[in-house]
Design a protein around this motif. Structure first.
Motif, PDB file in Angstrom:
ATOM      1  N   ARG A  97       1.256  -1.001   0.224  1.00 55.85           N
ATOM      2  CA  ARG A  97      -0.135  -0.032  -0.098  1.00 55.85           C
ATOM      3  C   ARG A  97       1.143   1.009   0.166  1.00 55.85           C
ATOM      4  O   ARG A  97       2.136   0.934   0.556  1.00 55.85           O
ATOM      5  CB  ARG A  97      -0.712   0.275   1.489  1.00 55.85           C
ATOM      6  N   LYS A  98       0.217   2.315  -0.647  1.00 56.64           N
ATOM      7  CA  LYS A  98       1.416   3.624  -0.889  1.00 56.64           C
ATOM      8  C   LYS A  98       0.862   4.742  -0.006  1.00 56.64           C
ATOM      9  O   LYS A  98      -0.540   4.330   0.680  1.00 56.64           O
ATOM     10  CB  LYS A  98       1.082   3.442  -2.315  1.00 56.64           C
ATOM     11  N   HIS A  99       1.389   5.441   0.866  1.00 58.04           N
ATOM     12  CA  HIS A  99       0.649   6.748   1.242  1.00 58.04           C
ATOM     13  C   HIS A  99       1.432   7.775   0.151  1.00 58.04           C
ATOM     14  O   HIS A  99       2.183   8.089  -0.911  1.00 58.04           O
ATOM     15  CB  HIS A  99       1.979   7.125   2.235  1.00 58.04           C
TER      16      HIS A  99
ATOM     17  N   LEU B  71      -6.001  20.100  10.668  1.00 50.60           N
ATOM     18  CA  LEU B  71      -4.776  18.994  11.261  1.00 50.60           C
ATOM     19  C   LEU B  71      -4.704  18.308  10.840  1.00 50.60           C
ATOM     20  O   LEU B  71      -5.800  17.590   9.636  1.00 50.60           O
ATOM     21  CB  LEU B  71      -5.237  18.921  12.893  1.00 50.60           C
ATOM     22  N   HIS B  72      -3.206  17.461  10.767  1.00 54.50           N
ATOM     23  CA  HIS B  72      -3.088  16.075   9.629  1.00 54.50           C
ATOM     24  C   HIS B  72      -3.205  15.277  11.549  1.00 54.50           C
ATOM     25  O   HIS B  72      -2.198  16.101  11.933  1.00 54.50           O
ATOM     26  CB  HIS B  72      -1.915  15.924   9.081  1.00 54.50           C
ATOM     27  N   ASP B  73      -3.310  14.170  10.768  1.00 52.48           N
ATOM     28  CA  ASP B  73      -3.461  12.481  11.556  1.00 52.48           C
ATOM     29  C   ASP B  73      -2.189  12.139  11.655  1.00 52.48           C
ATOM     30  O   ASP B  73      -1.114  12.579  10.468  1.00 52.48           O
ATOM     31  CB  ASP B  73      -4.294  11.789  11.975  1.00 52.48           C
ATOM     32  N   PHE B  74      -1.774  11.107  12.355  1.00 57.19           N
ATOM     33  CA  PHE B  74      -0.724  10.741  12.268  1.00 57.19           C
ATOM     34  C   PHE B  74      -0.202   9.938  10.626  1.00 57.19           C
ATOM     35  O   PHE B  74       1.116   9.235  10.427  1.00 57.19           O
ATOM     36  CB  PHE B  74       0.048   9.517  13.824  1.00 57.19           C
ATOM     37  N   ASP B  75      -1.171   9.561  10.054  1.00 59.68           N
ATOM     38  CA  ASP B  75      -0.947   9.083   9.287  1.00 59.68           C
ATOM     39  C   ASP B  75      -1.259  10.398   7.738  1.00 59.68           C
ATOM     40  O   ASP B  75      -1.398   8.991   6.672  1.00 59.68           O
ATOM     41  CB  ASP B  75      -2.012   8.211   8.349  1.00 59.68           C
ATOM     42  N   GLY B  76      -0.886  11.467   8.092  1.00 55.01           N
ATOM     43  CA  GLY B  76      -1.660  12.127   7.459  1.00 55.01           C
ATOM     44  C   GLY B  76      -2.760  13.391   6.772  1.00 55.01           C
ATOM     45  O   GLY B  76      -3.124  13.492   5.638  1.00 55.01           O
ATOM     46  N   VAL B  77      -3.700  12.161   7.192  1.00 54.74           N
ATOM     47  CA  VAL B  77      -5.251  12.463   6.601  1.00 54.74           C
ATOM     48  C   VAL B  77      -5.289  13.393   7.451  1.00 54.74           C
ATOM     49  O   VAL B  77      -5.276  13.915   9.012  1.00 54.74           O
ATOM     50  CB  VAL B  77      -6.028  10.862   7.239  1.00 54.74           C
TER      51      VAL B  77
END
Length: 108
Positions: free
Chosen positions: A51-53, A102-108
């Motif tokens: 899976r990609k980020h 805000l962004h969470d720790f996964d960048g969302v």
């Protein structure tokens, strides 16, 4: 933010693949009970390994956006920062109607 964990589960195998359309999908699922009788489902894909980020800007197609109204923005932001979120900019808007991204720790 006033949510409580209703349940947590893991999904894998043929059912997870069939539902998501992702071969080899394995998910961690958390269901939250939110104020006002709402439910929020959070998914974290544990597999497949390839899976990609990506990091889209808020205006890019595929970007995810959730908005919440909270009673105390400063207190909520402090809790989210403690959980690993990143604040972009600073709260803006009229008193009692301030907004912040805000962004969470996964960048969302």
């Amino acid at each position: 933010m006033g949510c409580t964990l209703a349940y947590r589960m893991q999904a894998a195998g043929e059912d997870a693949q069939c539902i998501t359309g992702v071969p080899g999908a394995e998910l961690l699922i958390a269901m939250l009970d939110a104020p006002g009788g709402h439910r929020i489902e959070l998914l974290q894909y544990l597999a497949p390994a390839d899976r990609k980020h990506f990091s889209p800007r808020p205006c890019d197609v595929g970007s995810v956006h959730l908005a919440f109204t909270v009673d105390n923005l400063e207190e909520t932001m402090a809790g989210l920062l403690d959980a690993g979120c990143v604040v972009h900019g600073r709260p803006r808007g009229p008193p009692g109607k301030e907004l912040v991204y805000l962004h969470d720790f996964d960048g969302v």
